[in-house]
Design a protein around this motif. Structure first.
Motif, PDB file in Angstrom:
ATOM      1  N   GLU A 447      24.288 -16.820 -11.871  1.00 30.61           N
ATOM      2  CA  GLU A 447      24.108 -18.317 -12.095  1.00 30.61           C
ATOM      3  C   GLU A 447      22.754 -18.923 -12.309  1.00 30.61           C
ATOM      4  OE1 GLU A 447      25.951 -20.249  -8.785  1.00 30.61           O
ATOM      5  OE2 GLU A 447      28.058 -19.950  -9.567  1.00 30.61           O
ATOM      6  N   GLN A 448      21.611 -18.208 -11.531  1.00 33.60           N
ATOM      7  CA  GLN A 448      20.502 -18.754 -11.611  1.00 33.60           C
ATOM      8  C   GLN A 448      19.763 -17.323 -11.395  1.00 33.60           C
ATOM      9  OE1 GLN A 448      19.986 -21.916  -8.781  1.00 33.60           O
ATOM     10  NE2 GLN A 448      19.173 -22.943 -10.474  1.00 33.60           N
ATOM     11  N   CYS A 449      18.424 -17.122 -11.980  1.00 33.08           N
ATOM     12  CA  CYS A 449      17.667 -15.859 -11.906  1.00 33.08           C
ATOM     13  C   CYS A 449      16.328 -16.175 -12.030  1.00 33.08           C
ATOM     14  CB  CYS A 449      18.160 -14.679 -12.965  1.00 33.08           C
ATOM     15  SG  CYS A 449      17.210 -13.263 -12.790  1.00 33.08           S
ATOM     16  N   ALA A 450      15.407 -15.520 -11.116  1.00 35.56           N
ATOM     17  CA  ALA A 450      13.843 -15.786 -11.242  1.00 35.56           C
ATOM     18  C   ALA A 450      13.396 -14.207 -11.031  1.00 35.56           C
ATOM     19  CB  ALA A 450      13.760 -16.595  -9.991  1.00 35.56           C
ATOM     20  N   ILE A 451      12.428 -13.945 -11.938  1.00 34.00           N
ATOM     21  CA  ILE A 451      11.819 -12.749 -11.933  1.00 34.00           C
ATOM     22  C   ILE A 451      10.306 -13.242 -11.676  1.00 34.00           C
ATOM     23  CG2 ILE A 451      11.293 -10.805 -13.501  1.00 34.00           C
ATOM     24  CD1 ILE A 451      14.143 -10.719 -12.692  1.00 34.00           C
ATOM     25  N   PHE A 452       9.715 -12.489 -10.815  1.00 37.40           N
ATOM     26  CA  PHE A 452       8.317 -12.659 -10.391  1.00 37.40           C
ATOM     27  C   PHE A 452       7.794 -11.119  -9.970  1.00 37.40           C
ATOM     28  CE2 PHE A 452      10.692 -14.245  -6.856  1.00 37.40           C
ATOM     29  CZ  PHE A 452      10.116 -13.463  -5.747  1.00 37.40           C
ATOM     30  N   SER A 453       6.584 -11.217  -9.570  1.00 33.80           N
ATOM     31  CA  SER A 453       5.871  -9.952  -9.081  1.00 33.80           C
ATOM     32  C   SER A 453       5.260 -10.265  -7.656  1.00 33.80           C
ATOM     33  CB  SER A 453       4.693  -9.548 -10.047  1.00 33.80           C
ATOM     34  OG  SER A 453       3.726 -10.375  -9.948  1.00 33.80           O
ATOM     35  N   VAL A 454       5.114  -9.175  -6.908  1.00 32.91           N
ATOM     36  CA  VAL A 454       4.278  -8.959  -5.666  1.00 32.91           C
ATOM     37  C   VAL A 454       3.391  -8.014  -5.835  1.00 32.91           C
ATOM     38  CG1 VAL A 454       5.997 -10.361  -4.141  1.00 32.91           C
ATOM     39  CG2 VAL A 454       6.023  -7.602  -4.503  1.00 32.91           C
ATOM     40  N   PRO A 455       2.362  -8.004  -5.203  1.00 35.10           N
ATOM     41  CA  PRO A 455       1.282  -6.976  -5.153  1.00 35.10           C
ATOM     42  C   PRO A 455       1.556  -5.698  -4.549  1.00 35.10           C
ATOM     43  CG  PRO A 455       0.176  -8.784  -4.398  1.00 35.10           C
ATOM     44  CD  PRO A 455       1.579  -9.134  -4.029  1.00 35.10           C
ATOM     45  N   ASN A 456       1.520  -4.585  -5.239  1.00 36.85           N
ATOM     46  CA  ASN A 456       1.693  -3.180  -4.918  1.00 36.85           C
ATOM     47  C   ASN A 456       0.570  -2.170  -5.287  1.00 36.85           C
ATOM     48  OD1 ASN A 456       2.520  -0.355  -5.098  1.00 36.85           O
ATOM     49  ND2 ASN A 456       4.856  -1.103  -4.877  1.00 36.85           N
ATOM     50  N   GLU A 457      -0.084  -1.709  -4.316  1.00 36.98           N
ATOM     51  CA  GLU A 457      -1.238  -0.907  -4.640  1.00 36.98           C
ATOM     52  C   GLU A 457      -1.149   0.271  -5.710  1.00 36.98           C
ATOM     53  OE1 GLU A 457      -3.264   0.174  -1.254  1.00 36.98           O
ATOM     54  OE2 GLU A 457      -4.117  -2.205  -0.527  1.00 36.98           O
ATOM     55  N   GLU A 458      -0.073   0.904  -5.512  1.00 37.66           N
ATOM     56  CA  GLU A 458       0.399   1.926  -6.359  1.00 37.66           C
ATOM     57  C   GLU A 458       0.511   1.583  -7.769  1.00 37.66           C
ATOM     58  OE1 GLU A 458       3.286   4.469  -4.475  1.00 37.66           O
ATOM     59  OE2 GLU A 458       2.230   4.559  -2.524  1.00 37.66           O
ATOM     60  N   ILE A 459       1.234   0.770  -8.104  1.00 32.10           N
ATOM     61  CA  ILE A 459       1.584   0.310  -9.407  1.00 32.10           C
ATOM     62  C   ILE A 459       1.146  -1.142  -9.923  1.00 32.10           C
ATOM     63  CG2 ILE A 459       3.548   1.711  -9.382  1.00 32.10           C
ATOM     64  CD1 ILE A 459       5.177  -0.837  -8.798  1.00 32.10           C
ATOM     65  N   GLU A 460       0.197  -1.754  -9.325  1.00 34.60           N
ATOM     66  CA  GLU A 460      -0.461  -3.004  -9.491  1.00 34.60           C
ATOM     67  C   GLU A 460       0.473  -3.970  -9.137  1.00 34.60           C
ATOM     68  OE1 GLU A 460      -3.035  -3.085 -13.221  1.00 34.60           O
ATOM     69  OE2 GLU A 460      -1.615  -1.896 -13.770  1.00 34.60           O
ATOM     70  N   GLU A 461       1.888  -4.358  -9.568  1.00 39.54           N
ATOM     71  CA  GLU A 461       2.415  -5.312  -9.260  1.00 39.54           C
ATOM     72  C   GLU A 461       3.957  -4.608  -9.496  1.00 39.54           C
ATOM     73  OE1 GLU A 461       1.248  -9.477 -10.765  1.00 39.54           O
ATOM     74  OE2 GLU A 461       0.767  -8.135 -12.352  1.00 39.54           O
ATOM     75  N   GLU A 462       4.684  -5.199  -8.437  1.00 40.07           N
ATOM     76  CA  GLU A 462       6.066  -4.797  -8.419  1.00 40.07           C
ATOM     77  C   GLU A 462       6.963  -5.945  -8.646  1.00 40.07           C
ATOM     78  OE1 GLU A 462       8.849  -2.960  -4.489  1.00 40.07           O
ATOM     79  OE2 GLU A 462       6.760  -3.727  -4.225  1.00 40.07           O
ATOM     80  N   ILE A 463       7.798  -5.469  -9.367  1.00 47.41           N
ATOM     81  CA  ILE A 463       8.940  -6.763  -9.924  1.00 47.41           C
ATOM     82  C   ILE A 463       9.988  -6.927  -9.129  1.00 47.41           C
ATOM     83  CG2 ILE A 463      10.654  -7.224 -11.925  1.00 47.41           C
ATOM     84  CD1 ILE A 463       8.664  -5.371 -13.555  1.00 47.41           C
ATOM     85  N   VAL A 464      10.158  -8.279  -8.868  1.00 46.22           N
ATOM     86  CA  VAL A 464      11.188  -8.794  -7.948  1.00 46.22           C
ATOM     87  C   VAL A 464      12.178  -9.543  -8.863  1.00 46.22           C
ATOM     88  CG1 VAL A 464      11.895  -9.985  -5.811  1.00 46.22           C
ATOM     89  CG2 VAL A 464       9.596  -8.728  -6.182  1.00 46.22           C
ATOM     90  N   MET A 465      13.399  -9.576  -8.276  1.00 43.14           N
ATOM     91  CA  MET A 465      14.364 -10.521  -8.957  1.00 43.14           C
ATOM     92  C   MET A 465      15.385 -11.258  -7.864  1.00 43.14           C
ATOM     93  SD  MET A 465      17.859  -9.271 -11.351  1.00 43.14           S
ATOM     94  CE  MET A 465      19.372 -10.269 -11.174  1.00 43.14           C
ATOM     95  N   VAL A 466      15.376 -12.429  -7.914  1.00 46.65           N
ATOM     96  CA  VAL A 466      16.147 -13.122  -6.874  1.00 46.65           C
ATOM     97  C   VAL A 466      17.325 -13.944  -7.600  1.00 46.65           C
ATOM     98  CG1 VAL A 466      16.075 -14.903  -4.954  1.00 46.65           C
ATOM     99  CG2 VAL A 466      14.095 -13.125  -5.520  1.00 46.65           C
ATOM    100  N   TYR A 467      18.458 -13.850  -7.233  1.00 44.95           N
ATOM    101  CA  TYR A 467      19.366 -14.624  -8.183  1.00 44.95           C
ATOM    102  C   TYR A 467      20.525 -15.352  -7.113  1.00 44.95           C
ATOM    103  CZ  TYR A 467      22.603 -10.955  -6.609  1.00 44.95           C
ATOM    104  OH  TYR A 467      23.639 -10.088  -5.843  1.00 44.95           O
ATOM    105  N   SER A 468      20.990 -16.066  -7.702  1.00 45.19           N
ATOM    106  CA  SER A 468      22.174 -16.728  -7.118  1.00 45.19           C
ATOM    107  C   SER A 468      23.688 -16.657  -7.928  1.00 45.19           C
ATOM    108  CB  SER A 468      22.007 -18.382  -6.951  1.00 45.19           C
ATOM    109  OG  SER A 468      21.967 -18.987  -8.172  1.00 45.19           O
TER     110      SER A 468
END
Length: 523
Positions: A447-468
Motif C-alpha cells: 500500500e505504501q513504500c518508502a525508500i531511503f538510505s543509511v550510512p554504510n562505510e563499505e558501500i557509502e550508503e545502504e538502501i532501505v525499504m519500509v513498506y505497509s
C-alpha cells in the motif's frame, strides 16, 4: 489597471457575466457580480488598515466561499497574500509569521483558537462574528459599501507560498501578479478549458497548483465548485451534484478515491460530465490509471510536473498516458527545457542530468533567502555550451531545478530524483523514486513504500525499504520481483514491514522518511 492582474479578470467577469455563478460550495453560491461586490468591501476594509505597501497578509482558514473572497480581496490591493494551510501547526504558522513579517491574519472561527496560541500582535479578521474586538466579514458586508478602486501593477509581488518538508525550515517563494495571470492563461490553453466548465476546487489553496483553480475559473468565466475531500463517497457526490467537468487532483487524492469498496463506486454514466482530469505533485501509478479509466472512460487525463521556482515545466499529452505512463511529458507552451550534466554539456538521450527551465512562468525568487535564490535562479550563461548566446541578452534568468531527469529519443522527459534525495551506493547514484515506482507498479499488495538510505562505510550508503500492506510479505518475494526490474546495486539490503507509515504532519501526501530513518538508526 494592469492587464496582467487577477483583479482585472475579476472586474471584467463581473461586467461580461454578472449573473453567472462564479463559485458554488455545498448549498451556497455566488454570482460574478456579487463576488466583485464582496471582494471590494473586504479590499476597502484592508486598505483602511493603512498598512505599508507590500505588507504580508496571512490567510489561515478552512475552505469556503469567504476564503476565495479573502484571496481575491488581498490580490485587489498592494498587499501580499501568504496562504497558511489549515494543516499547519501553531509553531509552523509562527515561523511563517516571523519569516515574512505578517501584519494581518484573516481566519475563521475554528482557527481563531489556534491563533491565540501564537505570538501575534497584528490585525486579525474573522469570517464570522466571534468576538467583539475582532472585526468580521459579516460586519464588513453590512457596513462597508463605499466604491473601491485600485490600480494593481502586474509586476508587483502578489503571493508568497511556503511548503513544509520533512527537514529544515521552508523558504517562501515570491510570485508576481503577472505570474498568476500567465499560469491561468497557459493552463486554460493546453487543457482547452471552456466558459461552460465547472472546475472542481478540491485542492487546498496553499500552493500554486491549488490557487490556479481559482484563477483559471476567472480567466475562462467558468464556475468554481469548492469541495473538502474527506471521504471518497462525498467526493463522488460533489462531482455528480455540481456537474463538475474539470478535476485537478494530486496522486494522494486519486488513491483516496478508491478507498471505497468497488461495489460502492458510482457508475461511469453518473460521472460522464467529467471531461478533463489533471494530476501533479507525484507519481501516478498504473493501478491509479486503471481505476480512473474505469470511472472516467471518456475523460482526458493530463499528468503534469511543476516546480517550486516556476509554475510548471511539463505536461504529458493524454494520448501518451498509456504509451509512456512514467513520463512527465514535454515542455508546456512558452518554455524550453534542457538536461545538462555536471560539466554543463547537454545530456544524450537517456543520460541523467539536471533539468534547466528557460522561458515563461519563472517566479521572483525566495523571500529573504539570497543563498537559496542563487542556488536555483541562474544566469542563462549556465546554458552557454548548449545554446548559441551570440547576440542574446545574457542577463536572462533560468531555473536550475535540482530535478534529475532524462529525455528519451522522442523528446519525452522522465523524472529520476531530486538532487538532495539521490542515494550514492557502490559508486552509483540511485533514485529512491525509481525504486518506489517499480514497487508501486509491480507489487500491488504493497500500500505504501518508502525508500531511503543509511550510512554504510563499505558501500557509502545502504538502501532501505519500509513498506505497509494488509499483511507482511516474505522479503525474498519482494526481492525476487525487484530483481526483475532493477539493477543489482539498486536492490534494498533491508526490507522492513510496518502496519502503517508516518506522514509529514503538514503534508499528508508525503511519507516521513526522516522519522523512519531515525527509528532505524536508534535501534
Amino acid at each position: 489597471m494592469s492587464i496582467n492582474s487577477i483583479r482585472t479578470l475579476l472586474e471584467d467577469s463581473a461586467v461580461s457575466h454578472p449573473s453567472k455563478t462564479a463559485i458554488v460550495f455545498n448549498e451556497k453560491s455566488i454570482s460574478y457580480e456579487d463576488l466583485l461586490k464582496k471582494v471590494n468591501q473586504v479590499a476597502f476594509y484592508l486598505k483602511e488598515l493603512d498598512l505599508p505597501k507590500g505588507s504580508r497578509i496571512g490567510l489561515y482558514s478552512n475552505k469556503g466561499i469567504d476564503q476565495v473572497i479573502a484571496i481575491l480581496s488581498i490580490l485587489s490591493t498592494d498587499y501580499i497574500l501568504v496562504p497558511l494551510t489549515r494543516l499547519l501547526k501553531p509553531e509552523q504558522v509562527q515561523y511563517i509569521i516571523n519569516d515574512c513579517d505578517i501584519k494581518c491574519i484573516i481566519t475563521d472561527r475554528l482557527k481563531l483558537e489556534s491563533i491565540e496560541e501564537i505570538d501575534f500582535n497584528g490585525h486579525i479578521i474573522s469570517y464570522e462574528t466571534a468576538h467583539k474586538d475582532i472585526p468580521s466579514f459579516e460586519e464588513i458586508y453590512k457596513y462597508y459599501n463605499k466604491p473601491f478602486k485600485h490600480d494593481v501593477n502586474g509586476h508587483e509581488n502578489a503571493v508568497i507560498t511556503y511548503s513544509f518538508g520533512i527537514t529544515g525550515q521552508p523558504k517562501g517563494i515570491v510570485i508576481s501578479h503577472r505570474n498568476l495571470i500567465d499560469s491561468a492563461r497557459v493552463v486554460s490553453q493546453y487543457l482547452e478549458l471552456r466558459e461552460e466548465d465547472v472546475i472542481s476546487g478540491t485542492l487546498i489553496f496553499n500552493l500554486d497548483y491549488g490557487l490556479n483553480q481559482i484563477f483559471c475559473s476567472l480567466y475562462k468565466r467558468a464556475t468554481l465548485a469548492l469541495h473538502r475531500f474527506i471521504l471518497a463517497g462525498d467526493f463522488y457526490n460533489h462531482l455528480i451534484n455540481d456537474k463538475v467537468t474539470v478535476v485537478p487532483l494530486m496522486p494522494v487524492n486519486i488513491s483516496n478515491m478508491f478507498d471505497e469498496d468497488e461495489h460502492r463506486l458510482p457508475s461511469s454514466d453518473l460521472l460522464s460530465n467529467v471531461r478533463v482530469l489533471t494530476s501533479s505533485g507525484g507519481n501516478v501509478t498504473v493501478k491509479m490509471l486503471k481505476g480512473l479509466d474505469k470511472l472516467f472512460p471518456d475523460a482526458k487525463f493530463y499528468s503534469m510536473h511543476g516546480l517550486t521556482e516556476a509554475f510548471r515545466s511539463t505536461y504529458l499529452d493524454p494520448s501518451q498516458i498509456h504509451i509512456r505512463p512514467d513520463s512527465i511529458g514535454k515542455a508546456i507552451p512558452d518554455v524550453e527545457l534542457y538536461v545538462i550534466n555536471e560539466e554543463g554539456k547537454e545530456c544524450k538521450p537517456r543520460e541523467v542530468g539536471e533539468l534547466i527551465h528557460r522561458g515563461g512562468y519563472i517566479y521572483r525568487g525566495f523571500w529573504n533567502a539570497p543563498v537559496e535564490t542563487a542556488q536555483r535562479f541562474k544566469s542563462i550563461q549556465i546554458l552557454k555550451d548548449v545554446i548559441d548566446l551570440e547576440g542574446q541578452l545574457t542577463d536572462e534568468i533560468v531555473v536550475a531545478t535540482g530535478d534529475y531527469v532524462y529525455k528519451d529519443e522522442e523528446g519525452y522527459f522522465y523524472f529520476v530524483s531530486r538532487h538532495d534525495n539521490m542515494i550514492k551506493t557502490r559508486g552509483f547514484r540511485v533514485s529512491p523514486y525509481e525504486i518506489e515506482s517499480v514497487v508501486a507498479n509491480n507489487l500491488p499488495q504493497i500500500e505504501q513504500c518508502a525508500i531511503f538510505s543509511v550510512p554504510n562505510e563499505e558501500i557509502e550508503e545502504e538502501i532501505v525499504m519500509v513498506y505497509s500492506s494488509r499483511s507482511e510479505l516474505a522479503p525474498k518475494e519482494i526481492t525476487f520481483e525487484l530483481k526483475k526490474h532493477l539493477a543489482s546495486y539498486m536492490i534494498p539490503s533491508k526490507i522492513i514491514y510496518k502496519k502503517s507509515l508516518p506522514l509529514v504532519p503538514s503534508d499528508k501526501n508525503k511519507i516521513n522518511k526522516e522519522e523512519l530513518k531515525n527509528e532505524l538508526l536508534e535501534k
